[in-house]
Design an enzyme around this catalytic site. Structure first.
Site, PDB file in Angstrom:
ATOM      1  N   HIS A  65     -31.351  72.184  29.473  1.00 12.60           N
ATOM      2  CA  HIS A  65     -30.025  72.153  30.107  1.00 12.60           C
ATOM      3  C   HIS A  65     -30.079  71.517  31.486  1.00 12.60           C
ATOM      4  O   HIS A  65     -29.110  70.968  31.975  1.00 12.60           O
ATOM      5  CB  HIS A  65     -29.466  73.563  30.297  1.00 12.60           C
ATOM      6  CG  HIS A  65     -29.558  74.421  29.098  1.00 12.60           C
ATOM      7  ND1 HIS A  65     -28.744  74.233  28.012  1.00 12.60           N
ATOM      8  CD2 HIS A  65     -30.374  75.454  28.786  1.00 12.60           C
ATOM      9  CE1 HIS A  65     -29.062  75.116  27.088  1.00 12.60           C
ATOM     10  NE2 HIS A  65     -30.047  75.862  27.540  1.00 12.60           N
ATOM     11  N   HIS A  92     -32.322  75.024  40.618  1.00 12.12           N
ATOM     12  CA  HIS A  92     -32.067  74.029  39.573  1.00 12.12           C
ATOM     13  C   HIS A  92     -30.905  73.158  40.029  1.00 12.12           C
ATOM     14  O   HIS A  92     -30.297  73.421  41.073  1.00 12.12           O
ATOM     15  CB  HIS A  92     -31.750  74.730  38.243  1.00 12.12           C
ATOM     16  CG  HIS A  92     -30.530  75.590  38.324  1.00 12.12           C
ATOM     17  ND1 HIS A  92     -30.577  76.928  38.632  1.00 12.12           N
ATOM     18  CD2 HIS A  92     -29.204  75.283  38.203  1.00 12.12           C
ATOM     19  CE1 HIS A  92     -29.349  77.411  38.678  1.00 12.12           C
ATOM     20  NE2 HIS A  92     -28.494  76.429  38.421  1.00 12.12           N
ATOM     21  N   HIS A  94     -27.415  70.437  39.011  1.00 12.41           N
ATOM     22  CA  HIS A  94     -26.340  70.006  38.102  1.00 12.41           C
ATOM     23  C   HIS A  94     -25.950  68.604  38.522  1.00 12.41           C
ATOM     24  O   HIS A  94     -25.696  68.363  39.714  1.00 12.41           O
ATOM     25  CB  HIS A  94     -25.134  70.938  38.228  1.00 12.41           C
ATOM     26  CG  HIS A  94     -25.461  72.374  37.894  1.00 12.41           C
ATOM     27  ND1 HIS A  94     -25.375  72.877  36.619  1.00 12.41           N
ATOM     28  CD2 HIS A  94     -25.900  73.389  38.674  1.00 12.41           C
ATOM     29  CE1 HIS A  94     -25.735  74.150  36.623  1.00 12.41           C
ATOM     30  NE2 HIS A  94     -26.063  74.494  37.862  1.00 12.41           N
ATOM     31  N   GLU A 104     -20.874  70.992  40.476  1.00 10.07           N
ATOM     32  CA  GLU A 104     -20.068  71.998  39.763  1.00 10.07           C
ATOM     33  C   GLU A 104     -18.867  72.371  40.614  1.00 10.07           C
ATOM     34  O   GLU A 104     -17.730  72.245  40.188  1.00 10.07           O
ATOM     35  CB  GLU A 104     -20.932  73.224  39.442  1.00 10.07           C
ATOM     36  CG  GLU A 104     -22.059  72.891  38.492  1.00 10.07           C
ATOM     37  CD  GLU A 104     -22.395  74.013  37.547  1.00 10.07           C
ATOM     38  OE1 GLU A 104     -22.814  75.073  38.029  1.00 10.07           O
ATOM     39  OE2 GLU A 104     -22.235  73.825  36.319  1.00 10.07           O
ATOM     40  N   HIS A 117     -28.597  74.812  42.962  1.00 14.28           N
ATOM     41  CA  HIS A 117     -28.370  76.259  43.054  1.00 14.28           C
ATOM     42  C   HIS A 117     -29.702  76.955  43.265  1.00 14.28           C
ATOM     43  O   HIS A 117     -30.623  76.783  42.458  1.00 14.28           O
ATOM     44  CB  HIS A 117     -27.739  76.773  41.756  1.00 14.28           C
ATOM     45  CG  HIS A 117     -26.341  76.287  41.572  1.00 14.28           C
ATOM     46  ND1 HIS A 117     -25.749  76.144  40.337  1.00 14.28           N
ATOM     47  CD2 HIS A 117     -25.404  75.911  42.501  1.00 14.28           C
ATOM     48  CE1 HIS A 117     -24.507  75.708  40.517  1.00 14.28           C
ATOM     49  NE2 HIS A 117     -24.280  75.544  41.807  1.00 14.28           N
ATOM     50  N   THR A 200     -22.550  79.940  35.922  1.00 14.21           N
ATOM     51  CA  THR A 200     -21.778  78.801  35.401  1.00 14.21           C
ATOM     52  C   THR A 200     -22.233  78.409  33.995  1.00 14.21           C
ATOM     53  O   THR A 200     -21.781  77.391  33.468  1.00 14.21           O
ATOM     54  CB  THR A 200     -21.888  77.580  36.338  1.00 14.21           C
ATOM     55  OG1 THR A 200     -23.234  77.086  36.300  1.00 14.21           O
ATOM     56  CG2 THR A 200     -21.513  77.925  37.766  1.00 14.21           C
ATOM     57  N   THR A 201     -23.138  79.178  33.424  1.00  9.72           N
ATOM     58  CA  THR A 201     -23.604  78.931  32.050  1.00  9.72           C
ATOM     59  C   THR A 201     -23.502  80.248  31.282  1.00  9.72           C
ATOM     60  O   THR A 201     -23.512  81.319  31.895  1.00  9.72           O
ATOM     61  CB  THR A 201     -25.071  78.448  32.047  1.00  9.72           C
ATOM     62  OG1 THR A 201     -25.852  79.330  32.847  1.00  9.72           O
ATOM     63  CG2 THR A 201     -25.201  77.038  32.587  1.00  9.72           C
TER      64      THR A 201
HETATM   65  O1  1SD Z   1     -27.062  77.570  35.086  1.00 13.39           O
HETATM   66  C1  1SD Z   1     -27.856  78.577  35.626  1.00 13.39           C
HETATM   67  C2  1SD Z   1     -28.786  79.091  34.552  1.00 13.39           C
HETATM   68  O2  1SD Z   1     -29.685  78.076  34.161  1.00 13.39           O
HETATM   69  C3  1SD Z   1     -29.558  80.261  35.047  1.00 13.39           C
HETATM   70  O3  1SD Z   1     -30.398  79.846  36.083  1.00 13.39           O
HETATM   71  C4  1SD Z   1     -28.593  81.285  35.551  1.00 13.39           C
HETATM   72  C5  1SD Z   1     -29.317  82.475  36.130  1.00 13.39           C
HETATM   73  O4  1SD Z   1     -29.968  83.163  35.111  1.00 13.39           O
HETATM   74  O5  1SD Z   1     -27.780  80.731  36.581  1.00 13.39           O
HETATM   75  C6  1SD Z   1     -26.991  79.680  36.160  1.00 13.39           C
HETATM   76  S1  1SD Z   1     -26.047  79.180  37.573  1.00 13.39           S
HETATM   77  O6  1SD Z   1     -24.844  79.998  37.618  1.00 13.39           O
HETATM   78  O7  1SD Z   1     -26.862  79.304  38.763  1.00 13.39           O
HETATM   79  N1  1SD Z   1     -25.606  77.686  37.382  1.00 13.39           N
HETATM   80 ZN    ZN Z   2     -26.475  76.319  38.495  1.00 11.06          ZN
END
Ligand code: 1SD
Ligand code: ZN
Length: 258
Positions: A65, A92, A94, A104, A117, A200-201
């Site tokens: 992802h 990570h 986006h 995002e 993030h 957001t996932t």
């Molecule tokens: O998209 C991430 C997801 O990969 C995971 O890291 C999750 C935390 O378990 O967070 C979301 S996010 O809301 O930081 N985009």
């Molecule tokens: Zn994220």
């Protein structure tokens, strides 16, 4: 709760609520931040980071992802009206297509090319899963990127490592990273937005404390494009790894500053 039987790639964001009902609740992230509607909050003081300046080794992974990078849990953040100290878990990104719109969150409708993030959990928890069961158990710090004419040398190593992460599930070890090197300077982190949203996932869990920093981090177009060399599970280029903005339903968004 519905079990997630299909990942967020085989079903797009519009059908995530079929995967998990929380994805259509009313405090979902990301959101468009309408700056004139934000509420000035003097309690949103500068953050106090610990460990962020230290060099560390990170396991980076193409998880199908996005690319994630682990952070030692001894790295913490407090202040900024957070209700406790939070430990860093991972960061990570986006992004969009070839350096175009990919963040995002948006600010007054503007979408930046990329967003990072840094996911944190309250210090008393030992896993994100447990922290997510509690309101405000998870706090995410979000940073925007902007396109610049020259390469950002502080991102050289990290972007170089992406070449080892083309296929889904590939991992690589990267040493000598420092979070403060990847972030804006501390004086450029005093302006930020705060609201209560969600992951957001899927499972789109709510009760997440969001901080979105105003000051973007510069990267060259080439550096932004490097992220799209990663591949989704089906072998196609990993592009558009962002969830579109969700309705805010009038919930407050606060801003720091004087
Ligand atoms: O998209 C991430 C997801 O990969 C995971 O890291 C999750 C935390 O378990 O967070 C979301 S996010 O809301 O930081 N985009
Ligand atoms: Zn994220």
């Amino acid at each position: 709760q519905t079990q997630v039987t299909c990942d967020s790639q085989c079903k797009g964001p519009d059908s995530w609520h079929e995967l998990n009902g929380d994805c259509k609740k009313n405090r979902q992230s990301p959101i468009n931040i309408v700056t004139r509607k934000t509420i000035l909050d003097h309690k949103l003081t500068p953050f106090i980071f610990s460990g962020y300046q230290e060099a560390f080794s990170s396991t980076m992974k193409n998880n199908g992802h996005t690319v994630t990078a682990t952070v030692p849990q001894s790295f913490t953040v407090r202040g900024g009206n957070l209700e406790s100290t939070y430990k860093a878990v991972q960061f990570h990104f986006h992004w969009g297509v070839n350096g175009s719109a990919g963040s995002e969150h948006t600010i007054d409708g503007e979408q930046y090319p990329m967003e990072m993030h840094i996911v944190h959990m309250k210090e008393e928890f030992d896993s994100l899963k447990n922290a997510l069961m509690v309101k405000h158990g998870v706090a995410v710090l979000g940073f925007f990127y902007e396109k610049s004419n020259s390469a950002n040398s502080k991102y050289g190593k990290l972007i170089e490592a992406l070449t080892k992460l083309e296929s889904t599930d590939a991992t690589t070890m990267l040493s000598g990273l420092s979070l403060s090197n990847l972030l804006p300077s501390e004086e450029n982190m005093t302006n930020y937005y705060r609201y209560e949203g969600s992951l957001t996932t899927p499972n789109c869990t709510e009760g997440v404390v969001w901080t979105v920093f105003e000051h973007p981090i510069p990267l060259s177009n080439e550096q932004l494009v490097a992220f799209t060399s990663l591949k989704f599970k089906d072998g196609k280029p990993m592009i558009k790894t962002f969830r579109p903005v969700q309705p805010n339903h009038g919930y407050p968004v606060y801003r720091s500053g004087c």
